[in-house]
Design an enzyme around this catalytic site. Structure first.
Site, PDB file in Angstrom:
ATOM      1  N   HIS A  76       0.834  -1.217   0.000  1.00  0.00           N
ATOM      2  CA  HIS A  76       0.000   0.000   0.000  1.00  0.00           C
ATOM      3  C   HIS A  76       0.868   1.267   0.000  1.00  0.00           C
ATOM      4  O   HIS A  76       0.520   2.265   0.624  1.00  0.00           O
ATOM      5  CB  HIS A  76      -0.943   0.029   1.205  1.00  0.00           C
ATOM      6  CG  HIS A  76      -1.958  -1.077   1.227  1.00  0.00           C
ATOM      7  ND1 HIS A  76      -3.223  -0.943   0.724  1.00  0.00           N
ATOM      8  CD2 HIS A  76      -1.881  -2.350   1.689  1.00  0.00           C
ATOM      9  CE1 HIS A  76      -3.888  -2.071   0.881  1.00  0.00           C
ATOM     10  NE2 HIS A  76      -3.097  -2.955   1.460  1.00  0.00           N
ATOM     11  N   ASN A 149     -10.242  -2.716   2.811  1.00  0.00           N
ATOM     12  CA  ASN A 149     -10.010  -2.712   1.365  1.00  0.00           C
ATOM     13  C   ASN A 149     -11.319  -2.461   0.628  1.00  0.00           C
ATOM     14  O   ASN A 149     -12.391  -2.433   1.237  1.00  0.00           O
ATOM     15  CB  ASN A 149      -9.461  -4.073   0.906  1.00  0.00           C
ATOM     16  CG  ASN A 149      -7.971  -4.244   1.226  1.00  0.00           C
ATOM     17  OD1 ASN A 149      -7.237  -3.271   1.384  1.00  0.00           O
ATOM     18  ND2 ASN A 149      -7.539  -5.487   1.314  1.00  0.00           N
TER      19      ASN A 149
HETATM   20 FE1  HDD Z   1      -2.440  -4.861   5.571  1.00  0.00          FE
HETATM   21  C1  HDD Z   1      -0.948  -1.845   5.174  1.00  0.00           C
HETATM   22  C2  HDD Z   1      -5.389  -3.571   4.407  1.00  0.00           C
HETATM   23  C3  HDD Z   1      -3.866  -7.983   5.750  1.00  0.00           C
HETATM   24  C4  HDD Z   1       0.304  -6.025   7.110  1.00  0.00           C
HETATM   25  N1  HDD Z   1      -3.038  -3.061   4.896  1.00  0.00           N
HETATM   26  C5  HDD Z   1      -2.277  -1.932   4.829  1.00  0.00           C
HETATM   27  C6  HDD Z   1      -3.070  -0.842   4.356  1.00  0.00           C
HETATM   28  C7  HDD Z   1      -4.318  -1.329   4.132  1.00  0.00           C
HETATM   29  C8  HDD Z   1      -4.298  -2.731   4.485  1.00  0.00           C
HETATM   30  C9  HDD Z   1      -5.513  -0.556   3.620  1.00  0.00           C
HETATM   31  C10 HDD Z   1      -2.581   0.573   4.115  1.00  0.00           C
HETATM   32  C11 HDD Z   1      -2.865   1.463   5.293  1.00  0.00           C
HETATM   33  C12 HDD Z   1      -2.440   2.865   4.980  1.00  0.00           C
HETATM   34  O1  HDD Z   1      -3.079   3.505   4.137  1.00  0.00           O
HETATM   35  O2  HDD Z   1      -1.457   3.313   5.576  1.00  0.00           O
HETATM   36  N2  HDD Z   1      -4.228  -5.650   5.085  1.00  0.00           N
HETATM   37  C13 HDD Z   1      -5.339  -4.935   4.729  1.00  0.00           C
HETATM   38  C14 HDD Z   1      -6.503  -5.793   4.749  1.00  0.00           C
HETATM   39  C15 HDD Z   1      -6.063  -7.039   5.114  1.00  0.00           C
HETATM   40  C16 HDD Z   1      -4.642  -6.942   5.339  1.00  0.00           C
HETATM   41  C17 HDD Z   1      -7.914  -5.362   4.435  1.00  0.00           C
HETATM   42  C18 HDD Z   1      -6.858  -8.292   5.296  1.00  0.00           C
HETATM   43  C19 HDD Z   1      -7.940  -8.347   6.005  1.00  0.00           C
HETATM   44  N3  HDD Z   1      -1.864  -6.677   6.268  1.00  0.00           N
HETATM   45  C20 HDD Z   1      -2.609  -7.836   6.271  1.00  0.00           C
HETATM   46  C21 HDD Z   1      -1.880  -8.878   6.957  1.00  0.00           C
HETATM   47  C22 HDD Z   1      -0.695  -8.322   7.373  1.00  0.00           C
HETATM   48  C23 HDD Z   1      -0.715  -6.943   6.916  1.00  0.00           C
HETATM   49  C24 HDD Z   1      -2.371 -10.298   7.175  1.00  0.00           C
HETATM   50  C25 HDD Z   1       0.448  -8.928   8.119  1.00  0.00           C
HETATM   51  C26 HDD Z   1       0.357  -9.898   8.961  1.00  0.00           C
HETATM   52  N4  HDD Z   1      -0.606  -4.093   5.968  1.00  0.00           N
HETATM   53  C27 HDD Z   1       0.348  -4.745   6.662  1.00  0.00           C
HETATM   54  C28 HDD Z   1       1.555  -3.893   6.955  1.00  0.00           C
HETATM   55  C29 HDD Z   1       1.131  -2.528   6.361  1.00  0.00           C
HETATM   56  C30 HDD Z   1      -0.217  -2.821   5.759  1.00  0.00           C
HETATM   57  C31 HDD Z   1       2.841  -4.460   6.534  1.00  0.00           C
HETATM   58  C32 HDD Z   1       2.097  -1.802   5.431  1.00  0.00           C
HETATM   59  C33 HDD Z   1       2.089  -0.374   5.848  1.00  0.00           C
HETATM   60  C34 HDD Z   1       1.329  -0.350   7.067  1.00  0.00           C
HETATM   61  O3  HDD Z   1       0.932  -1.601   7.395  1.00  0.00           O
HETATM   62  O4  HDD Z   1       1.072   0.618   7.749  1.00  0.00           O
HETATM   63  O5  HDD Z   1       1.784  -3.823   8.309  1.00  0.00           O
END
Ligand code: HDD
Length: 692
Positions: A76, A149
């Protein structure tokens, strides 16, 4: 706008860069010169010497610049955000005690960041991808984040697989190709090897993967949360966002072209709409399941690869969000905002949803590497309610806290926890059972039913688009094992789909449906169900094509009519200088000249009357291409008076091209007009021309 507490809070830190105030260094001295590094200069002999290390002003500027970049989000990374407000119109106090979901008199500030998943920070907006829809509510009881999402399900059930999923979809490690797309071997290899991904990749291959605008997408919290009411009862809950403008998508040909022609298409769309006061709105809904009903479903309600069909669990719309303020600065707001699924407020709780459990660890952790340990003190992240704790130190600490009480318990009884029943956060005392093991329960194994449900619920045209999307993606995979196996997975959903994709991707044509498809359908899956309540052209971009000699009356009329309905008219002319009307007195100042824009950037085209203007436009290849391309993308084209000439010539010539090319479809494809299909019939431009 002043009622927004978060905006007021941020204003404390906002500086205006447009002042006559003298430049100062970071440590506050005024600089007398910013154009030259201190050095020996022999003006008489025209000689300069080496830089003096002594120049603290020049060094400070370079040092700061050298460290301007922070790691982009691991997923993202590409996003755009806006401020707004959330208002509740119906209290949900029967299921939750959260103030933000029970107090209808409140206006809760929100900050919302939309994003793509795969691409890096500089990638294009209109790629085929899932869109992030992350909402931070600055509630009176602390921040609450719904990190969702535009698709209601997820690829995996267990968070331990997230690094593999993301490694597989991101550019491949040896070549760092492709950017902003899932159309490559590693992604399709991974999702084949993880059957639970099937349901979500159907959503991603549908038109949901190429939204027209962030403002025209649904949002979903995806995970299963708990809601706890004042009596201490728990309900399971999923969160929903429904856009006022309806759900709309680009056609694939448009999306591909826009990725190059205007990579910022979605972020500009958001800024432009807010600047024009066409504030985007979403209804907020909850689906709730009482604790006693947890086991009543064929699927596990904690499984993020499943929707809760609306026939079984209706959505209750209880609030509305409006985005009404653009950010002042991208980095400090959109880039530094940090969302965490673990940010919940009293009245809301987690469940044993395994994906959510892992996410609760990951988000907090990743913010530390992006922003440092004191990231929650950054202006965009800090709550609007008082914060008092024993945090001290750490890189970039802002808060100065007086006194000695930096631990609990302390002899001063300073900053005590509330104790039970006093409004502090209390975890729901859920019963936990089972042997500690690395596995999921048997109910989690069905990955076919809901993928079939989704496919069966699509309209014919949506099905065609899904076939095209799979075909495009697999065409970009050059390892036969990847596309051949994926086609076998598709036979578990629908044989005709699998056969069509096989033909386009080079896999052997399958002949057997691998798993019976009982043909069930569900409400709410086809995006065609989500048209706006009232048809509207609000915030739609209308291109008005003119040249010298245009008819002022029809030009003025369409402009006024568009503005009256909150659409955004743009005058596009053969030049950007003043264009003279046929009446000899009026003139127009164009917004753009023809070659600066493309038809893809607009929702509709209007050609006013005026013989000279129409003749000029009809003689320009690019003007004709605008009309043809817009026509092929099924956009509204309207012309009055002599303006009809341009449409007529453009489309007749298009038919001519088609006829001339009979037996040689390459030529037709080269024009790029045939590839876009009319959504409701799938007919080619030639058929469309006959319809005119
Ligand atoms: Fe995630 C970012 C949505 C599963 C780990 N995720 C991130 C963002 C969104 C989502 C919208 C961007 C937020 C922003 O605008 O700063 N992610 C989801 C959804 C998931 C999902 C709807 C399933 C239900 N994500 C998911 C899992 C993991 C992560 C299973 C790890 C175990 N996601 C992350 C992250 C991020 C991220 C690596 C990258 C940047 C951040 O978090 O802030 O931690």
């Amino acid at each position: 706008m002043t009622e927004n507490k978060k905006v007021a809070d941020l204003q404390k830190d906002v500086k205006d860069s447009h002042t006559k105030q003298h430049y100062t260094t970071d440590y506050g001295i005024k600089a007398s010169d910013l154009d030259h590094w201190l050095k020996p200069v022999d003006e008489k002999n025209n000689r300069i010497g080496p830089h003096a290390l002594e120049d603290q002003i020049a060094r400070e500027r370079i040092h700061r610049f050298d460290h301007e970049r922070i790691p982009e989000r691991v997923v993202h990374a590409r996003g755009a955000a806006a401020h707004g407000t959330f208002k509740l119109f119906e209290s949900a106090e029967d299921v939750t005690s959260a103030g933000v979901l029970t107090d209808t008199s409140r206006t809760t500030p929100v900050f919302v960041r939309f994003s793509t998943v795969q691409g890096s920070r500089g990638s294009a907006d209109t790629v085929r991808d899932v869109r992030g829809f992350a909402v931070k509510f600055y509630t009176d009881e602390g921040n609450w984040d719904i990190v969702g999402n535009d698709i209601p399900v997820f690829f995996i059930q267990e968070s331990i697989k997230f690094p593999d999923l993301i490694h597989a979809v991101k550019p491949e490690p040896d070549t760092e190709v492709p950017q902003g797309q899932s159309a490559h071997n590693n992604f399709w290899d991974f999702v084949y090897l993880h059957p639970e991904a099937t349901h979500m990749f159907f959503w991603a291959m549908s038109d949901r993967g190429i939204p027209r605008s962030y403002r025209m997408m649904q949002g979903f919290g995806v995970n299963t949360f708990g809601l706890i009411n004042a009596k201490g009862e728990r309900h399971f809950c999923k969160f929903h966002w429904l856009p006022e403008l309806g759900v709309h998508s680009l056609v694939w040909d448009e999306a591909l072209k826009l990725a190059g022609q205007d990579p910022d298409f979605h972020r500009k769309d958001l800024y432009e709409a807010i600047d024009n006061k066409a504030y985007a709105k979403w209804k907020f809904g909850i689906q709730v399941i009482a604790e006693k009903d947890e086991d009543k479903f064929d699927f596990d309600i904690l499984d993020a690869t499943k929707v809760w069909p609306e026939e079984l669990v209706p959505i209750r719309y209880i609030g509305e969000m409006e985005l009404n303020r653009n950010v002042d600065e991208y980095f400090t707001e959109t880039e530094q905002v940090a969302f965490c699924t673990s940010h919940i407020v009293p009245g809301i709780d987690f469940t044993n949803d395994p994906l959510l459990q892992g996410r609760n660890f990951s988000y907090f952790d990743t913010q530390i590497s992006r922003l440092g340990i004191n990231w929650e003190e950054l202006p965009i992240n800090r709550p609007v309610c008082p914060v008092m704790n024993f945090n001290r130190d750490g890189q970039g600490r802002h808060t100065i806290t007086k006194g000695k009480a930096n631990y609990w318990p302390n002899r001063f009884e300073a900053n005590p926890p509330t104790g039970p029943g006093n409004g502090g956060f209390e975890s729901y005392p859920a019963q936990v059972e089972g042997m500690k093991q690395r596995k999921l329960a048997p109910k989690w194994k069905d990955y076919v039913s809901q993928a079939q449900l989704f496919w069966n619920s699509m309209s014919e045209i949506e099905k065609k688009h899904i076939i095209s999307a799979f075909s495009f993606e697999l065409d970009h995979c050059d390892d036969p094992i990847v596309y051949e196996r994926l086609v076998t997975r598709l036979t578990e959903i629908d044989l005709s789909l699998a056969a069509a994709v096989a033909e386009n991707s080079g896999a052997p044509t399958p002949t057997k449906q691998a798993t019976a498809n009982p043909g069930h359908k569900a409400k709410g899956l086809s995006q065609l169900e989500y048209l706006p309540a009232e048809p509207t052209i609000k915030s739609r971009r209308i291109a008005i094509l003119i040249a010298d000699g245009y008819d002022a009356a029809s030009y003025d009329a369409i402009k006024a009519a568009a503005l009256a309905q909150s659409a955004v008219p743009f005058t596009i002319a053969t030049k950007r200088q003043e264009v003279k009307a046929s009446n000899g007195t009026s003139s127009a100042k164009p917004d753009h000249f023809l070659n600066g824009m493309r038809s893809t950037m607009f929702d509709a085209i209007f050609i006013p009357g005026g013989a000279e203007s129409a003749k000029t436009l009809a003689g320009i290849g690019l003007a004709k291409f605008w009309v043809r391309e817009a026509f092929a993308h099924l956009k509204t084209i309207a012309a009055v008076g002599e303006g009809v000439k341009l449409v007529d010539v453009a489309l007749r010539e298009a038919e001519g091209v088609q006829l001339a090319a009979e037996g040689s479809s390459d030529v037709v494809d080269w024009y790029g007009v045939v590839t876009a299909q009319k959504p409701d019939t799938g007919s080619s431009i030639k058929d469309n021309v006959k319809l005119v």
